[in-house]
Scaffold this motif. Sequence first.
Motif: not given
Length: 95
Positions: A7-9, A13-18, A23-25, A57-64
């Motif tokens: 997925s891509y937000d 500008g974050l992509v979720l690769l699997v 998975a990795l942001l 330092p803080e959790e990133l938002p995970i793309p849908t």
Amino acid sequence: MLASLLSYDTTTGLVLLVEEDQALLVDVSFCMDKTMGDWVRDRLGTIMVVGHLETVPEELPIPTLPTYAPPPVLNPMLVIQAVLVEKSEDLDLSS
């Protein structure tokens, strides 16, 4: 890194690769240009990412996640800051 785009937000500008159940942001905001349309719309397409791994330092938002995808194992405090992203349809990740 070589993995499948899940997925891509467009906002972050974050992509979720699997790869399998992992998975990795990836932050692709520095790689945005007119040619990115080729890979960003290809769900589960194989892309190659060059960049560096960072701990934030803080959790990133995970793309849908797509409705068909089971939730992968993910550390939302790890992100690859991409400097290059390319579609890699010639490479097979199934082996």
